[in-house]
Design a protein around this motif. Sequence first.
Motif, PDB file in Angstrom:
ATOM      1  N   LEU A  82       0.837  -1.209   0.000  1.00  0.00           N
ATOM      2  CA  LEU A  82       0.000   0.000   0.000  1.00  0.00           C
ATOM      3  C   LEU A  82       0.870   1.256   0.000  1.00  0.00           C
ATOM      4  N   ILE A  83       2.045   1.187   0.672  1.00  0.00           N
ATOM      5  CA  ILE A  83       2.956   2.345   0.665  1.00  0.00           C
ATOM      6  C   ILE A  83       3.485   2.550  -0.756  1.00  0.00           C
ATOM      7  N   ARG A  84       3.910   1.440  -1.380  1.00  0.00           N
ATOM      8  CA  ARG A  84       4.471   1.561  -2.743  1.00  0.00           C
ATOM      9  C   ARG A  84       3.441   2.121  -3.724  1.00  0.00           C
ATOM     10  N   LYS A  85       2.166   1.795  -3.496  1.00  0.00           N
ATOM     11  CA  LYS A  85       1.108   2.331  -4.378  1.00  0.00           C
ATOM     12  C   LYS A  85       0.769   3.772  -4.022  1.00  0.00           C
ATOM     13  N   GLY A  86       1.331   4.271  -2.931  1.00  0.00           N
ATOM     14  CA  GLY A  86       1.058   5.652  -2.516  1.00  0.00           C
ATOM     15  C   GLY A  86      -0.253   5.797  -1.757  1.00  0.00           C
ATOM     16  N   ASN A  87      -0.839   4.665  -1.312  1.00  0.00           N
ATOM     17  CA  ASN A  87      -2.128   4.734  -0.599  1.00  0.00           C
ATOM     18  C   ASN A  87      -1.985   5.111   0.867  1.00  0.00           C
ATOM     19  N   ILE A  88      -0.861   4.713   1.481  1.00  0.00           N
ATOM     20  CA  ILE A  88      -0.627   5.069   2.888  1.00  0.00           C
ATOM     21  C   ILE A  88       0.837   5.495   3.044  1.00  0.00           C
ATOM     22  N   SER A  89       1.138   6.136   4.173  1.00  0.00           N
ATOM     23  CA  SER A  89       2.522   6.560   4.430  1.00  0.00           C
ATOM     24  C   SER A  89       3.207   5.552   5.357  1.00  0.00           C
ATOM     25  N   GLU A  90       4.516   5.691   5.491  1.00  0.00           N
ATOM     26  CA  GLU A  90       5.285   4.843   6.418  1.00  0.00           C
ATOM     27  C   GLU A  90       4.730   5.016   7.845  1.00  0.00           C
ATOM     28  N   GLU A  91       4.362   6.268   8.160  1.00  0.00           N
ATOM     29  CA  GLU A  91       3.824   6.559   9.491  1.00  0.00           C
ATOM     30  C   GLU A  91       2.474   5.831   9.713  1.00  0.00           C
ATOM     31  N   ASP A  92       1.623   5.838   8.679  1.00  0.00           N
ATOM     32  CA  ASP A  92       0.336   5.119   8.773  1.00  0.00           C
ATOM     33  C   ASP A  92       0.581   3.641   9.037  1.00  0.00           C
ATOM     34  N   LYS A  93       1.565   3.086   8.323  1.00  0.00           N
ATOM     35  CA  LYS A  93       1.876   1.661   8.469  1.00  0.00           C
ATOM     36  C   LYS A  93       2.221   1.366   9.927  1.00  0.00           C
ATOM     37  N   GLN A  94       3.065   2.205  10.502  1.00  0.00           N
ATOM     38  CA  GLN A  94       3.492   1.981  11.880  1.00  0.00           C
ATOM     39  C   GLN A  94       2.308   2.064  12.836  1.00  0.00           C
ATOM     40  N   LYS A  95       1.411   3.038  12.571  1.00  0.00           N
ATOM     41  CA  LYS A  95       0.235   3.185  13.443  1.00  0.00           C
ATOM     42  C   LYS A  95      -0.629   1.918  13.398  1.00  0.00           C
ATOM     43  N   VAL A  96      -0.811   1.383  12.186  1.00  0.00           N
ATOM     44  CA  VAL A  96      -1.628   0.166  12.038  1.00  0.00           C
ATOM     45  C   VAL A  96      -0.963  -0.982  12.795  1.00  0.00           C
ATOM     46  N   LEU A  97       0.356  -1.143  12.610  1.00  0.00           N
ATOM     47  CA  LEU A  97       1.068  -2.247  13.279  1.00  0.00           C
ATOM     48  C   LEU A  97       1.004  -2.089  14.802  1.00  0.00           C
ATOM     49  N   ASP A  98       1.084  -0.841  15.268  1.00  0.00           N
ATOM     50  CA  ASP A  98       1.040  -0.597  16.723  1.00  0.00           C
ATOM     51  C   ASP A  98      -0.310  -0.983  17.331  1.00  0.00           C
ATOM     52  N   ARG A  99      -1.354  -1.003  16.485  1.00  0.00           N
ATOM     53  CA  ARG A  99      -2.688  -1.344  17.017  1.00  0.00           C
ATOM     54  C   ARG A  99      -2.891  -2.858  17.125  1.00  0.00           C
ATOM     55  N   ILE A 100      -1.946  -3.638  16.568  1.00  0.00           N
ATOM     56  CA  ILE A 100      -2.133  -5.104  16.556  1.00  0.00           C
ATOM     57  C   ILE A 100      -1.256  -5.749  17.627  1.00  0.00           C
ATOM     58  N   ARG A 101      -1.923  -6.493  18.523  1.00  0.00           N
ATOM     59  CA  ARG A 101      -1.171  -7.195  19.558  1.00  0.00           C
ATOM     60  C   ARG A 101      -1.277  -8.700  19.316  1.00  0.00           C
ATOM     61  N   LEU A 102      -0.121  -9.356  19.271  1.00  0.00           N
ATOM     62  CA  LEU A 102      -0.114 -10.802  19.027  1.00  0.00           C
ATOM     63  C   LEU A 102      -0.182 -11.548  20.352  1.00  0.00           C
ATOM     64  N   THR A 103      -0.875 -12.679  20.337  1.00  0.00           N
ATOM     65  CA  THR A 103      -0.917 -13.513  21.547  1.00  0.00           C
ATOM     66  C   THR A 103      -1.239 -14.956  21.184  1.00  0.00           C
ATOM     67  N   THR A 104      -0.943 -15.858  22.132  1.00  0.00           N
ATOM     68  CA  THR A 104      -1.363 -17.255  21.967  1.00  0.00           C
ATOM     69  C   THR A 104      -2.417 -17.586  23.035  1.00  0.00           C
ATOM     70  N   ASP A 105      -2.822 -16.566  23.791  1.00  0.00           N
ATOM     71  CA  ASP A 105      -3.749 -16.791  24.900  1.00  0.00           C
ATOM     72  C   ASP A 105      -5.085 -16.084  24.629  1.00  0.00           C
ATOM     73  N   LEU A 106      -6.126 -16.883  24.422  1.00  0.00           N
ATOM     74  CA  LEU A 106      -7.462 -16.320  24.136  1.00  0.00           C
ATOM     75  C   LEU A 106      -7.908 -15.323  25.209  1.00  0.00           C
ATOM     76  N   ALA A 107      -7.499 -15.571  26.441  1.00  0.00           N
ATOM     77  CA  ALA A 107      -7.940 -14.726  27.556  1.00  0.00           C
ATOM     78  C   ALA A 107      -7.485 -13.275  27.381  1.00  0.00           C
ATOM     79  N   ASP A 108      -6.438 -13.050  26.589  1.00  0.00           N
ATOM     80  CA  ASP A 108      -5.975 -11.674  26.343  1.00  0.00           C
ATOM     81  C   ASP A 108      -7.036 -10.848  25.610  1.00  0.00           C
ATOM     82  N   GLY A 109      -8.009 -11.539  24.993  1.00  0.00           N
ATOM     83  CA  GLY A 109      -9.033 -10.804  24.240  1.00  0.00           C
ATOM     84  C   GLY A 109     -10.370 -10.784  24.958  1.00  0.00           C
ATOM     85  N   LYS A 110     -10.360 -11.072  26.258  1.00  0.00           N
ATOM     86  CA  LYS A 110     -11.670 -11.234  26.924  1.00  0.00           C
ATOM     87  C   LYS A 110     -12.496  -9.960  26.988  1.00  0.00           C
TER      88      LYS A 110
END
Length: 281
Positions: free
Chosen positions: A51-79
């Motif tokens: 999406l950055i290469r297509k000019g749809n989002i900026s590097e900063e947007d990418k980082q913001k999106v990644l910062d909103r995603i939290r990885l886990t192996t424990d379902l309880a983290d999403g309770k």
Amino acid sequence: MQTVMVIGAGLMGNGIAQTAAMAGYQVILVEQTEELAKKGLASIEQSLGKLIRKGNISEEDKQKVLDRIRLTTDLADGKEADLVVEAIPEKIELKRDLFRQLDLLVQPDSILATNTSSLSITELAAVTKRPDKVIGMHFFCPVPVMPLVEIVRALTTSDETFQKAESYARQFGKQTVVAKDSPAFIFNRVLIPMLNEAAFLVYEGTQPEDVDRTMKLAASHPIGPLELADYIGIDVLLDVIQSMYEGFQDPKYRPCPLLKKMVEAGRLGRKSGTGFYSYGT
Ligand code: NAI
């Protein structure tokens, strides 16, 4: 800030997680192992890079999106999640188990949505104590690109849940259609028997290239049915046609034996490097 828990970081789950994070939601992305979760996140990074290469989002947007995603192996983290979208493999026993666990874990008001392509939403709703809050939200692949979500109401889904699910889909930037809770809903009901039929042609001796060229040149399909089968995953395709066969009890949906052999051989399409075609890795 609302939270969406996405379960399964495979082809669909990582796309759903990306889409929700791009729409501004906090996302808890659950996988079986840390390694698989990281693999899912790597796909999201790749997709955002495009999406950055297509000019749809900026590097900063990418980082913001990644910062909103939290990885886990424990379902309880999403309770505390407001919406849960399940995208684990198309096996009813796996999904039933997961919905039982989710029902006990996740706050009682939350909606439990499944991305199943063909299984009964009503059956999944019935294993929970909140059958009014279970619904199908069937996304299409690649999720960040495809503009549609089929909203599938279980027999027990309340109007409120239905309206909320539609509203989530719209906030994810998608359009919606309403499908009945019958095997394969709308899109797959039409598409999957065509892919199965294309596999039968190959099983009987026609070359995959000839099947695909025919549908592209004579029906103006942008992608041939066997190329699409490789993209979807031969195992996923087999699971869907199998559940249509069982769900409708109709021989017209008999899975092509070649699909079964391909799955046994590990030829699952693009994701394994070989399917009807070979893909350099
Ligand atoms: P996939 O095989 O790429 O991903 C499934 C992921 O779920 C795997 O990474 C697996 O490790 C993970 N998983 C399994 N059990 C888990 C658990 N208990 N907790 C957390 N993670 C778990 O499968 P894909 O293609 O993403 O399909 C997922 C669902 O979406 C299926 O129900 C499928 O029918 C549906 N779907 C698939 C589409 C496609 O084009 N592939 C399109 C629309 C729906």
